[in-house]
Motif scaffolding. Structure first.
Motif, mmCIF file in Angstrom:
data_model
loop_
_atom_site.group_PDB
_atom_site.id
_atom_site.type_symbol
_atom_site.label_atom_id
_atom_site.label_comp_id
_atom_site.label_asym_id
_atom_site.label_seq_id
_atom_site.Cartn_x
_atom_site.Cartn_y
_atom_site.Cartn_z
ATOM 1 N N CYS A 20 -1.187 0.524 -4.242
ATOM 2 C CA CYS A 20 0.061 -0.097 -3.794
ATOM 3 C C CYS A 20 1.056 -0.117 -4.938
ATOM 4 C CB CYS A 20 -0.178 -1.507 -3.258
ATOM 5 S SG CYS A 20 -0.469 -2.743 -4.524
ATOM 6 N N THR A 21 2.326 -0.279 -4.594
ATOM 7 C CA THR A 21 3.385 -0.356 -5.596
ATOM 8 C C THR A 21 3.490 -1.790 -6.103
ATOM 9 O OG1 THR A 21 5.119 -0.906 -4.007
ATOM 10 C CG2 THR A 21 4.635 1.437 -4.353
ATOM 11 N N ASP A 46 5.811 -3.693 -5.602
ATOM 12 C CA ASP A 46 6.388 -4.501 -4.525
ATOM 13 C C ASP A 46 5.374 -4.805 -3.420
ATOM 14 O OD1 ASP A 46 8.890 -4.466 -5.788
ATOM 15 O OD2 ASP A 46 9.377 -2.524 -4.894
ATOM 16 N N LEU A 75 3.871 -2.524 -1.583
ATOM 17 C CA LEU A 75 3.902 -1.507 -0.535
ATOM 18 C C LEU A 75 2.700 -0.572 -0.699
ATOM 19 C CD1 LEU A 75 5.464 -0.145 1.806
ATOM 20 C CD2 LEU A 75 6.621 1.246 0.075
ATOM 21 N N GLU A 76 1.888 -0.439 0.346
ATOM 22 C CA GLU A 76 0.692 0.400 0.266
ATOM 23 C C GLU A 76 1.073 1.878 0.270
ATOM 24 O OE1 GLU A 76 -3.553 1.040 2.621
ATOM 25 O OE2 GLU A 76 -2.407 -0.815 2.896
#
Length: 322
Positions: A62-63, A65, A67-68
């Motif tokens: 993931c990032t 943030d 986000l995957e």
């Protein structure tokens, strides 16, 4: 940044980090769960590629943030000499074995009071210059465990319930000396740093004991290190007793010109004013300090010492009888 991670019993374990920035601030949470563990060899170039592949197969990416993503998206591994500063999550409890192995460009490390388990060889990097720790409400942390693994001179910035302290731990080194008659190798430890690292009571820095060790630093360490230790105890007086303060100020009075020079070279102008107020140099000493400031070409440094000199009043002219 992109993180390779997995769930553990207490939250999230991060196994690898990918990115371009040498300053790595790990997230407090992923998937809404606290980051509580760092995997073995997480920042080391010496990670076993087979083990890493298993982590990739069983974990997620993931990032920063949250986000995957499917993989690291071509980003380089943040490992080895790519890592310059690490800011660990406040709820982190465990650092895996050899986590920072051979991270020779790692200069700064920050962590919180929840960290209790530091794996074997985790601190095998030996180029760290500054450690920042926010202790728990009782002043406890794993600072001692980390310091004993790092023999070099270190500056420690400590936050205890919002109060700021700054402590210097001089270096130490071990030497094996052969005792021929006894046919044994004796281990000799040099430097005051080992005594300072032993000034802990369980998980808490015993500041009273730390300050009592000053004669060892004064006798064994270079003047520049001793001055930094003394200056920062005065400027960040966490639990500083009157007795210890008087001892430190007396040392600064004896080394005032060099002490003010250190602050001037580091452009610590507010600190310089504070120290000058504490040590109250006489006119002659102030003039010597001013000469050094003028040679530096630093106008603010010069201005502060001009103000101090003005406090001594106009210099009397010599009178002669004819």
């Amino acid at each position: 940044m992109i993180y390779l991670y997995r769930r553990n019993k207490t939250g999230i374990c991060i196994d690898r980090v990918y990115g371009h920035d040498g300053i790595v601030e790990l997230p407090e949470t992923l998937e809404g769960l606290p980051v509580t563990e760092l995997g073995a060899y997480i920042f080391s170039d010496h990670i076993d590629r087979g083990d890493l592949e298993k982590c990739r197969m069983s974990g997620k990416f993931c990032t920063e943030d949250g986000l995957e993503v499917q993989d690291e998206e071509g980003m380089p591994e943040m490992s080895g000499n790519a890592v310059q500063e690490l800011i660990l999550p406040s709820k982190l409890r465990k650092v895996g074995r050899y986590a920072f192995y051979n991270c020779f460009h790692l200069k700064k490390l920050s962590f919180g009071g929840d960290l209790r388990d530091v794996g074997v060889g985790a601190m095998t990097c030996h180029k760290i210059e500054r450690v920042t720790v926010k202790t728990d409400e009782n002043g406890d942390s794993c600072l001692r465990d980390i310091l004993t693994e790092l023999p070099e001179t270190l500056r420690v910035d400590m936050d205890k319930n919002g109060e700021q302290g700054r402590f210097w731990f001089p270096e130490f080194f071990e030497e094996g000396v052969e005792n021929t008659p006894a046919r044994i190798i004796e281990n000799h430890v040099h430097g005051s740093g080992i005594r300072y690292r032993n000034s802990f009571l369980h998980k808490k820095l015993n500041i009273l004991e730390y300050d009592k060790l000053f004669p060892y630093a004064e006798a064994w360490e270079e003047e520049s290190i001793v001055l930094k230790l003394v200056l920062d105890r005065i400027l960040y007086p966490m639990d500083l007793t009157e007795t210890a303060e008087e001892k430190y100020i007396q040392y600064l009075r004896e080394h005032g010109e060099r002490a003010v020079s250190i602050l001037g070279e580091e452009k610590e102008y507010a600190a310089m004013r504070t120290i000058l107020t504490k040590i109250t140099p006489d006119r002659t000493e102030t003039e010597k300090m001013l000469e050094r400031a003028q040679r530096s070409g630093d106008s603010r440094w010069v201005s502060i010492l001009m103000d101090t000199l003005a406090g001594h009043g106009r210099k009397k002219r010599k009178a002669f009888e004819l």
